[in-house]
Design a protein around this motif. Structure first.
Motif, PDB file in Angstrom:
ATOM      1  N   PHE A 152       0.825  -1.218   0.000  1.00 29.20           N
ATOM      2  CA  PHE A 152       0.000   0.000   0.000  1.00 29.20           C
ATOM      3  C   PHE A 152       0.855   1.263   0.000  1.00 29.20           C
ATOM      4  N   ASP A 153       1.907   1.299   0.801  1.00 28.80           N
ATOM      5  CA  ASP A 153       2.678   2.529   0.968  1.00 28.80           C
ATOM      6  C   ASP A 153       3.465   2.906  -0.278  1.00 28.80           C
ATOM      7  N   LEU A 154       3.619   2.011  -1.211  1.00 28.80           N
ATOM      8  CA  LEU A 154       4.405   2.298  -2.417  1.00 28.80           C
ATOM      9  C   LEU A 154       3.564   2.880  -3.553  1.00 28.80           C
ATOM     10  N   TYR A 155       2.251   2.920  -3.372  1.00 25.87           N
ATOM     11  CA  TYR A 155       1.364   3.336  -4.445  1.00 25.87           C
ATOM     12  C   TYR A 155       0.720   4.686  -4.185  1.00 25.87           C
ATOM     13  N   ALA A 156       0.444   5.391  -5.268  1.00 26.55           N
ATOM     14  CA  ALA A 156      -0.472   6.515  -5.201  1.00 26.55           C
ATOM     15  C   ALA A 156      -1.892   5.947  -5.123  1.00 26.55           C
ATOM     16  N   ILE A 157      -2.739   6.622  -4.370  1.00 29.22           N
ATOM     17  CA  ILE A 157      -4.116   6.157  -4.202  1.00 29.22           C
ATOM     18  C   ILE A 157      -5.063   7.311  -4.507  1.00 29.22           C
ATOM     19  N   GLY A 158      -6.058   7.041  -5.308  1.00 28.95           N
ATOM     20  CA  GLY A 158      -6.983   8.098  -5.684  1.00 28.95           C
ATOM     21  C   GLY A 158      -8.421   7.761  -5.328  1.00 28.95           C
ATOM     22  N   TRP A 159      -9.210   8.811  -5.159  1.00 28.01           N
ATOM     23  CA  TRP A 159     -10.661   8.689  -5.011  1.00 28.01           C
ATOM     24  C   TRP A 159     -11.313   9.137  -6.311  1.00 28.01           C
ATOM     25  N   PHE A 160     -12.254   8.362  -6.790  1.00 27.51           N
ATOM     26  CA  PHE A 160     -13.052   8.676  -7.962  1.00 27.51           C
ATOM     27  C   PHE A 160     -14.517   8.676  -7.559  1.00 27.51           C
ATOM     28  N   CYS A 167      -6.312  12.646  -5.084  1.00 28.55           N
ATOM     29  CA  CYS A 167      -5.274  11.625  -5.136  1.00 28.55           C
ATOM     30  C   CYS A 167      -4.174  11.998  -4.158  1.00 28.55           C
ATOM     31  N   ILE A 168      -3.535  10.991  -3.580  1.00 26.75           N
ATOM     32  CA  ILE A 168      -2.385  11.223  -2.706  1.00 26.75           C
ATOM     33  C   ILE A 168      -1.270  10.292  -3.150  1.00 26.75           C
ATOM     34  N   SER A 169      -0.081  10.850  -3.307  1.00 26.60           N
ATOM     35  CA  SER A 169       1.036  10.053  -3.790  1.00 26.60           C
ATOM     36  C   SER A 169       1.671   9.263  -2.654  1.00 26.60           C
ATOM     37  N   SER A 170       2.639   8.437  -3.002  1.00 25.68           N
ATOM     38  CA  SER A 170       3.354   7.665  -1.987  1.00 25.68           C
ATOM     39  C   SER A 170       4.180   8.577  -1.084  1.00 25.68           C
ATOM     40  N   SER A 171       4.465   9.786  -1.552  1.00 29.05           N
ATOM     41  CA  SER A 171       5.211  10.755  -0.734  1.00 29.05           C
ATOM     42  C   SER A 171       4.283  11.801  -0.128  1.00 29.05           C
ATOM     43  N   ALA A 211      -5.625   2.251  -6.656  1.00 27.81           N
ATOM     44  CA  ALA A 211      -4.182   2.382  -6.458  1.00 27.81           C
ATOM     45  C   ALA A 211      -3.465   2.304  -7.789  1.00 27.81           C
ATOM     46  N   GLY A 212      -2.487   3.188  -7.976  1.00 26.06           N
ATOM     47  CA  GLY A 212      -1.735   3.210  -9.219  1.00 26.06           C
ATOM     48  C   GLY A 212      -0.320   3.681  -9.010  1.00 26.06           C
ATOM     49  N   PRO A 213       0.456   3.829 -10.083  1.00 25.14           N
ATOM     50  CA  PRO A 213       1.873   4.152  -9.954  1.00 25.14           C
ATOM     51  C   PRO A 213       2.152   5.590  -9.535  1.00 25.14           C
ATOM     52  N   SER A 214       1.267   6.518  -9.888  1.00 26.50           N
ATOM     53  CA  SER A 214       1.440   7.916  -9.542  1.00 26.50           C
ATOM     54  C   SER A 214       0.100   8.624  -9.703  1.00 26.50           C
ATOM     55  N   CYS A 215      -0.016   9.815  -9.115  1.00 24.86           N
ATOM     56  CA  CYS A 215      -1.275  10.555  -9.275  1.00 24.86           C
ATOM     57  C   CYS A 215      -1.524  10.993 -10.721  1.00 24.86           C
ATOM     58  N   PRO A 216      -0.523  11.499 -11.428  1.00 28.49           N
ATOM     59  CA  PRO A 216      -0.785  11.806 -12.855  1.00 28.49           C
ATOM     60  C   PRO A 216      -1.243  10.586 -13.647  1.00 28.49           C
ATOM     61  N   ALA A 217      -0.660   9.431 -13.350  1.00 32.77           N
ATOM     62  CA  ALA A 217      -1.071   8.215 -14.060  1.00 32.77           C
ATOM     63  C   ALA A 217      -2.518   7.869 -13.735  1.00 32.77           C
ATOM     64  N   ILE A 218      -2.865   7.991 -12.460  1.00 35.42           N
ATOM     65  CA  ILE A 218      -4.228   7.653 -12.044  1.00 35.42           C
ATOM     66  C   ILE A 218      -5.223   8.640 -12.622  1.00 35.42           C
ATOM     67  N   ILE A 219      -4.935   9.938 -12.472  1.00 35.40           N
ATOM     68  CA  ILE A 219      -5.909  10.966 -12.826  1.00 35.40           C
ATOM     69  C   ILE A 219      -6.008  11.147 -14.332  1.00 35.40           C
TER      70      ILE A 219
END
Length: 123
Positions: A29-37, A50-54, A97-105
């Motif tokens: 979980f901590d390695l992924y960006a997570i977004g709400w849709f 969205c919130i990134s891993s950082s 969950a995805g690789p980054s917020c730009p990727a997800i969004i």
């Protein structure tokens, strides 16, 4: 086995608040960006936040200043605090969950997602 489970959806009055949770298991979980849709009937799914891993956060304009995304990596859980709710916030809310917020969004690139939780804002 990967599991992503949203909860916290409910009926709320305009101006009210809800907190959504997204509990995940089976992946790092901590390695992924997570977004709400969210998706309202007859409308396309839209990225809400969205919130990134950082812990960098992103919000769509319509929820800025009203919604707050956060994550607790120790609990593998994502949250969405929703304040000053409006009828137009009514929708099924999903986390992914995805690789980054730009990727997800932007690219809609996500690996794991849940079944959703319903938020209804009505007087």
């Amino acid at each position: 086995q990967v599991q992503v489970v949203e909860s916290g959806g409910d009926l709320a009055h305009p101006g009210g608040s809800l907190r959504l949770s997204c509990a995940a298991s089976g992946f790092a979980f901590d390695l992924y960006a997570i977004g709400w849709f969210r998706q309202a009937p007859g409308k396309e799914r839209e990225a809400v936040s969205c919130i990134s891993s950082s812990d960098s956060t992103h919000y769509t304009d319509s929820v800025k200043g009203r919604f707050t995304i956060s994550r607790d990596n120790a609990k593998n859980t994502l949250y969405l605090q929703m304040n000053s709710l409006k009828p137009e916030d009514t929708a099924e809310y999903y986390c992914a969950a995805g690789p980054s917020c730009p990727a997800i969004i932007v690219r809609k690139e996500y690996y794991y997602w849940g079944q959703g939780t319903q938020v209804t804002v009505s007087s």
